[in-house]
Design an enzyme around this catalytic site. Structure first.
Site, PDB file in Angstrom:
ATOM      1  CD1 TRP A  61       4.791  -2.034 -88.522  1.00 42.10           C
ATOM      2  CD2 TRP A  61       6.326  -3.639 -88.798  1.00 42.10           C
ATOM      3  NE1 TRP A  61       5.633  -1.998 -87.442  1.00 42.10           N
ATOM      4  CE2 TRP A  61       6.597  -2.965 -87.590  1.00 42.10           C
ATOM      5  CE3 TRP A  61       7.179  -4.680 -89.175  1.00 42.10           C
ATOM      6  CZ2 TRP A  61       7.655  -3.307 -86.761  1.00 42.10           C
ATOM      7  CZ3 TRP A  61       8.231  -5.026 -88.354  1.00 42.10           C
ATOM      8  CH2 TRP A  61       8.456  -4.338 -87.154  1.00 42.10           C
ATOM      9  CG  ASN A  75       1.345 -10.236 -95.040  1.00 39.62           C
ATOM     10  OD1 ASN A  75       1.677  -9.080 -95.245  1.00 39.62           O
ATOM     11  ND2 ASN A  75       0.223 -10.565 -94.429  1.00 39.62           N
ATOM     12  N   GLY A  76       5.483 -11.614 -95.147  1.00 36.61           N
ATOM     13  CA  GLY A  76       6.504 -12.601 -94.824  1.00 36.61           C
ATOM     14  C   GLY A  76       7.871 -12.113 -95.252  1.00 36.61           C
ATOM     15  CE  LYS A 115      -3.426  -6.929 -80.396  1.00 34.37           C
ATOM     16  NZ  LYS A 115      -2.969  -6.763 -79.004  1.00 34.37           N
ATOM     17  CB  CYS A 165       0.909  -5.648 -91.272  1.00 35.57           C
ATOM     18  SG  CYS A 165       1.735  -6.036 -89.769  1.00 35.57           S
ATOM     19  CD  GLU A 208       2.346  -7.313 -70.166  1.00 35.70           C
ATOM     20  OE1 GLU A 208       3.342  -7.845 -70.674  1.00 35.70           O
ATOM     21  OE2 GLU A 208       1.384  -6.901 -70.842  1.00 35.70           O
ATOM     22  CG  HIS A 217      24.104  -8.761 -58.040  1.00 35.99           C
ATOM     23  ND1 HIS A 217      25.196  -9.273 -57.389  1.00 35.99           N
ATOM     24  CD2 HIS A 217      23.013  -9.108 -57.313  1.00 35.99           C
ATOM     25  CE1 HIS A 217      24.776  -9.952 -56.322  1.00 35.99           C
ATOM     26  NE2 HIS A 217      23.458  -9.859 -56.259  1.00 35.99           N
ATOM     27  CD  GLU A 245       3.646  -3.109 -75.779  1.00 32.47           C
ATOM     28  OE1 GLU A 245       3.050  -3.158 -74.675  1.00 32.47           O
ATOM     29  OE2 GLU A 245       3.448  -3.916 -76.686  1.00 32.47           O
ATOM     30  NE  ARG A 282      -2.900  -8.472 -89.351  1.00 34.87           N
ATOM     31  CZ  ARG A 282      -3.057  -9.787 -89.462  1.00 34.87           C
ATOM     32  NH1 ARG A 282      -4.236 -10.316 -89.262  1.00 34.87           N
ATOM     33  NH2 ARG A 282      -2.053 -10.568 -89.763  1.00 34.87           N
ATOM     34  CE  LYS A 333       1.607  -4.111 -72.038  1.00 38.48           C
ATOM     35  NZ  LYS A 333       1.183  -4.862 -73.118  1.00 38.48           N
TER      36      LYS A 333
HETATM   37  C1  G6P Z   1       3.264  -7.761 -80.681  1.00 39.88           C
HETATM   38  C2  G6P Z   1       2.200  -6.995 -79.904  1.00 39.88           C
HETATM   39  C3  G6P Z   1       2.257  -7.362 -78.423  1.00 39.88           C
HETATM   40  C4  G6P Z   1       2.116  -8.882 -78.274  1.00 39.88           C
HETATM   41  C5  G6P Z   1       3.179  -9.618 -79.087  1.00 39.88           C
HETATM   42  C6  G6P Z   1       2.903 -11.108 -79.140  1.00 39.88           C
HETATM   43  O1  G6P Z   1       4.517  -7.326 -80.307  1.00 39.88           O
HETATM   44  O2  G6P Z   1       2.393  -5.614 -80.055  1.00 39.88           O
HETATM   45  O3  G6P Z   1       1.194  -6.736 -77.735  1.00 39.88           O
HETATM   46  O4  G6P Z   1       2.245  -9.211 -76.932  1.00 39.88           O
HETATM   47  O5  G6P Z   1       3.143  -9.169 -80.448  1.00 39.88           O
HETATM   48  O6  G6P Z   1       1.708 -11.305 -79.824  1.00 39.88           O
HETATM   49  P1  G6P Z   1       0.860 -12.624 -79.756  1.00 39.88           P
HETATM   50  O7  G6P Z   1      -0.238 -12.409 -80.745  1.00 39.88           O
HETATM   51  O8  G6P Z   1       1.788 -13.733 -80.149  1.00 39.88           O
HETATM   52  O9  G6P Z   1       0.361 -12.786 -78.369  1.00 39.88           O
END
Ligand code: G6P
Length: 607
Positions: free
Chosen positions: A75, A101-102, A602, A2, A480, A503, A487, A27, A484
C-alpha cells in the site's frame, strides 16, 4: 505496508505464497510481488505487478519454480503505485532482496550515503535503501553482523524479510519497533511460514512465535537461528485456536454487509460473557484503578469515534475525568501524562501505528495502559499492561462496523467495572445493565426491517455532499456515519456538533447539501429541534433519525427513520446501525465494492 509472507518448505513456494497473499487482501493493497529461489537454476526470480495478485497468476504457474520465497502486498507510502516501487526490492548489485513493512524515517540521509558509495536506485521507496544498506555492510561483516548494524542505523518502525544471494536457502527476518507484526510458524511437515498477520496461518500450523522489537532471525529448512533475541522467548509462542467466529456459510455478497448484520450476534456474545471477558479480566489485571486520576483514550478512525463515546461513559458512569485524543495527535499535543493516568488504546487490529506509538509513549511516561482489541496477540496487546478483547470476531471489510459497536459496548462495560473498583455508586445501575442486556435484540429488530433505510439510500447516493449533525453522545455517531459515507461511497460527508451550525457551517446549507440529524428524545431534543428549524428556515433539506412518536421534529423533515429510544447511554449504539446501512446501500448503488474502497487499507501499520 501492507502484507508480508515468506515460505520455506518442499512444495511450490509461489503457489503457497499466492494463497497466503490472497488471505491478506482484506488489509488493502495496490501492488504485489513475489521472489522465489530456483535452486536448480541457482537464481532468484522476482515478479511484480500493480493491481491485484491475480495479475501474477500466469507467472506463478509458469515462471516461478522453487520451494523458498518471499512475497508482499504494498500500500503505497513512499512513491507512486508502480511496478518499480512494488516489493521485493533489491540492492543495486542484486545480492540482497527484501520485502518491508513500515517506514525508514531517516531514509533520505541513508540514501544519500548509499549514492555516495556508488549504489544506484530504481525505485522511490525507503525499502530499497534497506536492501542497499544491508549489502553495504557485507564487505566487512557476515550477514548476521550486517543485519545488526542495519537495525541500529534505521529509525522508525520496520519489519523486514529478505534473502541474501550468498545464502539463498535461508530467509532473514528483522523487526525494529513495535508497529507491524511479524510471526514465524512451522508445521508438522517442517514447512515454515513467515507472516505479518497470524490470522492467516490457522490452517497451516498449530502454533506460531511472534517477533518483538530488535529481534533478528535467520530461517532455513532445518533451523531457525536467532541472531538477536529478546528475553523470555517462550512467552512469545502462541497456540493457534480455531476461530469459531468466522462464518464460512455467509449468505452475503460483501463482508461489510455480513459484518453489519452480524452485530446482533457479536453483541450477544460480548454481553452474555461480560463477566469473563471484561469484569474478571479487569479484576485480575495488574492495573491499580484506585491510583487512576484520568483516563485518556487513543485510537484512529472508527476506533477513535468509539473512544469518544468511551470517555463520556467513563465520566458519566465511573465519575472519572476522561478525554479521547486522536492517536496521531496524542504525542504532538504535549499533554502532561504521568503514573496517575490510565491510557486506553482502542484498536480492533491492534496494529495501527499511531495507536501503538501512543501506547509506547504512555509507557515511557509511566502511565498504566489497556489495549481494547479484537486480536489478542496483536502489537497493542503485547505492549499494554492489560488487554480487553471486544470478541466481535475478525473483521475483513476495510470500513469498521461490528468492531465499532463491540468496542463501544466494551468501553461501556469497562466503565461499570472501573466505577466498582473505585467504589463509585452508579445511579440506576440496574436499569443501565437491563438496557445493555436488551441491546442485541434491539439491534436485531433494527437490522430486520431495512426497507426504509434502502429507500433513503436511493435518495442519497447521488449527493455530492452530506452533513451529519449530532449533539452529546450522538456527535461521535455523526462522525462515524460521515466516515462510513466517505469510506465506501466517496461522498463528501462532514460531521458537526449541531451547536456549531450557527458558527460557520450554516453558510453551506443549500440545495446540494442535505443534513442528516440525529435527534433522539432526551436532553438534546429541544436544541436539536432548534437546529432543524434553523436549517429548514434556510430552505435546507433535513433527514432525521428520530425516536418513535416525535411529533415536533418529524413534520419538519423531508425523510425520517425511527429508532426506538430506551436509555441515553445505550441508544447511540442503535443510531449508528442505520448510518452504516445507508452507506452500504449507497455504495452498492454507486457500484463501489464496499469491502475494498479506493486508497484505503484495513490495517495501517505506518504513521
Ligand atoms: C483504518 C480502517 C478503519 C479503522 C482504522 C483504525 O483506517 O480502514 O476502519 O477504523 O484503521 O483501525 P484499528 O485497527 O486501529 O481499529
Amino acid at each position: 505496508m501492507c502484507g508480508i509472507v515468506g515460505y520455506i518448505g518442499t512444495d511450490n513456494a509461489a503457489i503457497i505464497l499466492e494463497r497466503f497473499l490472497k488471505s491478506l487482501e482484506y488489509r488493502g493493497y495496490d501492488s504485489a510481488g513475489i521472489a522465489v529461489y530456483d535452486n536448480i537454476k541457482g537464481q532468484l526470480n522476482i515478479k511484480k505487478t500493480i493491481g491485484t495478485i491475480n495479475n501474477l497468476s500466469e507467472e506463478i504457474t509458469k515462471n516461478l519454480k522453487g520451494s523458498l520465497g518471499i512475497s508482499h502486498t504494498r500500500w503505497a507510502t513512499h512513491g507512486k503505485i508502480t511496478k518499480e516501487n512494488a516489493h521485493p526490492q533489491t540492492s543495486s548489485n542484486n545480492k540482497i532482496t527484501i520485502v518491508h513493512n513500515g517506514i525508514v524515517e531517516n531514509y533520505l540521509d541513508l540514501k544519500a550515503k548509499m549514492i555516495a558509495k556508488g549504489y544506484t536506485f530504481t525505485s522511490e521507496t525507503d525499502s530499497e535503501v534497506i536492501a542497499n544498506l544491508i549489502d553495504s555492510h557485507l564487505d566487512k561483516n557476515d550477514i548476521n553482523e550486517a543485519l545488526k548494524i542495519v537495525l541500529s542505523e534505521i529509525t522508525g518502525s520496520s519489519t523486514i524479510v529478505g534473502i541474501s544471494s550468498e545464502d539463498p536457502n535461508s530467509i532473514f527476518v528483522l523487526k525494529k519497533g513495535n508497529s507491524g507484526g511479524l510471526v514465524i510458524s512451522e508445521n508438522e511437515k517442517g514447512e515454515k511460514i513467515i507472516s505479518s498477520d497470524p490470522s492467516i496461518i490457522s490452517d497451516f500450523a498449530s502454533s506460531y512465535r511472534y517477533l518483538v522489537d530488535s529481534e533478528i532471525a535467520i530461517l532455513s529448512s532445518n533451523t531457525t537461528n536467532f541472531v538477536q533475541e529478546a528475553s523470555k522467548p517462550e512467552s512469545r509462542l502462541i497456540n493457534i485456536t480455531a476461530n469459531t467466529m468466522i462464518n464460512d456459510d455467509s449468505v452475503y455478497q460483501f463482508k461489510m454487509e455480513e459484518e453489519i448484520f452480524s452485530q446482533k450476534k457479536a453483541l450477544e456474545r460480548l454481553i452474555s460473557k461480560k463477566d469473563s471477558l471484561i469484569f474478571k479480566k479487569l479484576d485480575n489485571s495488574k492495573i491499580e484503578f484506585k491510583k487512576v486520576e484520568r483516563i485518556l483514550i487513543i485510537g484512529m478512525g472508527s476506533s477513535f469515534h468509539a473512544g469518544l463515546l468511551g470517555s463520556s461513559y467513563f465520566e458519566a458512569v465511573s465519575s472519572i475525568k476522561s478525554e479521547t485524543i486522536n492517536a496521531s495527535e496524542f504525542i504532538e499535543t504535549k499533554k502532561v501524562i504521568g503514573p496517575e493516568d490510565l491510557v486506553i488504546g482502542v484498536t480492533q487490529s491492534g496494529e495501527t501505528a499511531e495507536t501503538i506509538k501512543g501506547l509506547e509513549f504512555a509507557k515511557i511516561k509511566e502511565a498504566q495502559t489497556i489495549a481494547v482489541v479484537e486480536k489478542d496477540t496483536s502489537q497493542a496487546s503485547i505492549i499494554s499492561d492489560t488487554t480487553i478483547n471486544i470478541s466481535s470476531g475478525p473483521e475483513f471489510a476495510v470500513a469498521s462496523t461490528k468492531t465499532f459497536t463491540s468496542s463501544v459496548v466494551s468501553l461501556l462495560l469497562m466503565s461499570i467495572k472501573i466505577a466498582e473498583k473505585r467504589n463509585i455508586v452508579i445511579k440506576n445501575l440496574k436499569e443501565l445493565l437491563e438496557n445493555i442486556g436488551m441491546l442485541p435484540s434491539k439491534v436485531g429488530s433494527i437490522l430486520s426491517d431495512i426497507s426504509s433505510i434502502k429507500s433513503l439510500s436511493r435518495k442519497l447516493h447521488n449527493q455530492e455532499h452530506i452533513l451529519y449533525l449530532g449533539r452529546g453522545l450522538l456527535y461521535p455517531i455523526a462522525l462515524e456515519g460521515a466516515l462510513k459515507m466517505k469510506e465506501v461511497c466517496y461522498i463528501h460527508a462532514e460531521a458537526y456538533t449541531a451547536g456549531e451550525m450557527k458558527h460557520g457551517v450554516n453558510a453551506l446549507i443549500g440545495d446540494d447539501m442535505p443534513s442528516i440529524v440525529l435527534a433522539p428524545k432526551g436532553s438534546t431534543h429541544a436544541k436539536m429541534l432548534s437546529t432543524v428549524n434553523e436549517i429548514t428556515a434556510r430552505e435546507g433539506r433535513v433527514i432525521g433519525l428520530v425516536s418513535e412518536k416525535d411529533l415536533e421534529i418529524t413534520p419538519l423533515l423531508s425523510e425520517h427513520l425511527t429508532i426506538e429510544s430506551y436509555h441515553p447511554l445505550v441508544d447511540p449504539i442503535l443510531f449508528v446501525l442505520p448510518l452504516q446501512l445507508i452507506s452500504l446501500y449507497c455504495s452498492l448503488r454507486l457500484k463501489i465494492n464496499p469491502d475494498r474502497p479506493r486508497n484505503l487499507a484495513k490495517t495501517v501499520t505506518v504513521e
